[in-house]
Design a protein around this motif. Structure first.
Motif, mmCIF file in Angstrom:
data_model
loop_
_atom_site.group_PDB
_atom_site.id
_atom_site.type_symbol
_atom_site.label_atom_id
_atom_site.label_comp_id
_atom_site.label_asym_id
_atom_site.label_seq_id
_atom_site.Cartn_x
_atom_site.Cartn_y
_atom_site.Cartn_z
ATOM 1 N N LEU A 1 -14.495 -0.268 3.826
ATOM 2 C CA LEU A 1 -13.820 -1.293 3.028
ATOM 3 C C LEU A 1 -12.425 -0.834 2.634
ATOM 4 N N THR A 2 -11.563 -1.793 2.329
ATOM 5 C CA THR A 2 -10.185 -1.512 1.944
ATOM 6 C C THR A 2 -10.051 -1.550 0.430
ATOM 7 N N THR A 3 -9.252 -0.631 -0.111
ATOM 8 C CA THR A 3 -9.037 -0.557 -1.559
ATOM 9 C C THR A 3 -7.909 -1.494 -1.986
ATOM 10 N N ASP B 1 -5.150 -0.714 -3.157
ATOM 11 C CA ASP B 1 -3.837 -0.237 -2.693
ATOM 12 C C ASP B 1 -3.763 -0.082 -1.167
ATOM 13 N N GLY B 2 -4.734 -0.673 -0.440
ATOM 14 C CA GLY B 2 -4.645 -0.725 1.015
ATOM 15 C C GLY B 2 -5.256 0.428 1.781
ATOM 16 N N LYS B 3 -5.848 1.402 1.105
ATOM 17 C CA LYS B 3 -6.484 2.518 1.803
ATOM 18 C C LYS B 3 -7.875 2.104 2.284
ATOM 19 N N VAL B 4 -8.344 2.739 3.338
ATOM 20 C CA VAL B 4 -9.675 2.454 3.869
ATOM 21 C C VAL B 4 -10.640 3.527 3.366
ATOM 22 N N VAL B 5 -11.784 3.082 2.856
ATOM 23 C CA VAL B 5 -12.845 3.987 2.415
ATOM 24 C C VAL B 5 -14.033 3.777 3.344
ATOM 25 N N ARG B 6 -14.480 4.881 3.951
ATOM 26 C CA ARG B 6 -15.632 4.853 4.848
ATOM 27 C C ARG B 6 -16.787 5.583 4.163
ATOM 28 N N SER B 7 -17.946 4.988 4.216
ATOM 29 C CA SER B 7 -19.114 5.623 3.591
ATOM 30 C C SER B 7 -19.375 6.997 4.200
#
Length: 182
Positions: A50-52, A54-60
């Motif tokens: 998912l995207t935060t 502020d545009g960063k991607v977080v991967r489980s």
């Protein structure tokens, strides 16, 4: 009241109390005190990306080895608003090398969300679940819903509705999950 009916009534009352009131073994159980459901052994979190705000991607997959508390919420949800400050305080109490708090929303108005968090005076990581795929994978049916994921990716607990996440019971539960071998 006849004696035998009185005895039956007292026995029934004692039986009911043993069902309703937690015994000494459960009194210290953080799941019970937080009114959280334990999730079945073997339940594993589905992978997500998912995207935060502020545009960063977080991967489980990048969270492996940490306990993760995932809170599903929305700006229009009054109970969500109620619990947000306690989530922020919980995040500050736990070691970020072992614990991650994520909030997930299906709201699409990024400026509105930033304003919402600013009004509450909290700084929390917000992830966008625009297609609601992650919400569906965690079977979110009401807001707020909070899921606790152990270090090995197994699903540990679920809470629907607001909680005081900075309470001694909640902090103890997170520490217990962080210290467990999972």
């Amino acid at each position: 009241m006849p004696v035998s009916l009185k005895r039956v009534s007292i026995a029934a009352l004692l039986c009911l109390m043993s069902i309703v009131l937690p015994g000494p073994a459960l009194a210290g159980d953080s799941f019970v005190s937080l009114k959280m459901s334990r999730l079945p052994a073997g339940s594993v979190a589905a992978p997500f990306e998912l995207t935060t705000l502020d545009g960063k991607v977080v991967r489980s997959s990048e969270l492996a080895g940490k306990v993760v508390l995932v809170n599903f919420w929305a700006t229009w949800c009054g109970p969500c608003r109620e619990e947000m400050p306690s989530l922020s305080r919980l995040q500050k109490q736990l070691d970020p090398t072992h614990f991650v708090l994520l909030t997930v929303t299906t709201d699409l108005h990024r400026q509105g969300i930033a304003h919402f968090l600013s009004q509450l005076g909290v700084s929390l990581p917000v992830l966008f679940d625009e297609d609601q795929d992650v919400s569906r994978s965690f079977m979110v049916r009401g807001l707020p819903t909070t899921i606790v994921i152990a270090r090995d990716g197994s699903l540990v607990g679920r809470a629907v509705g607001p909680r005081a996440w900075d309470s001694p019971e909640a902090v103890a539960l997170m520490r217990q999950v962080m210290e467990s071998g999972k």
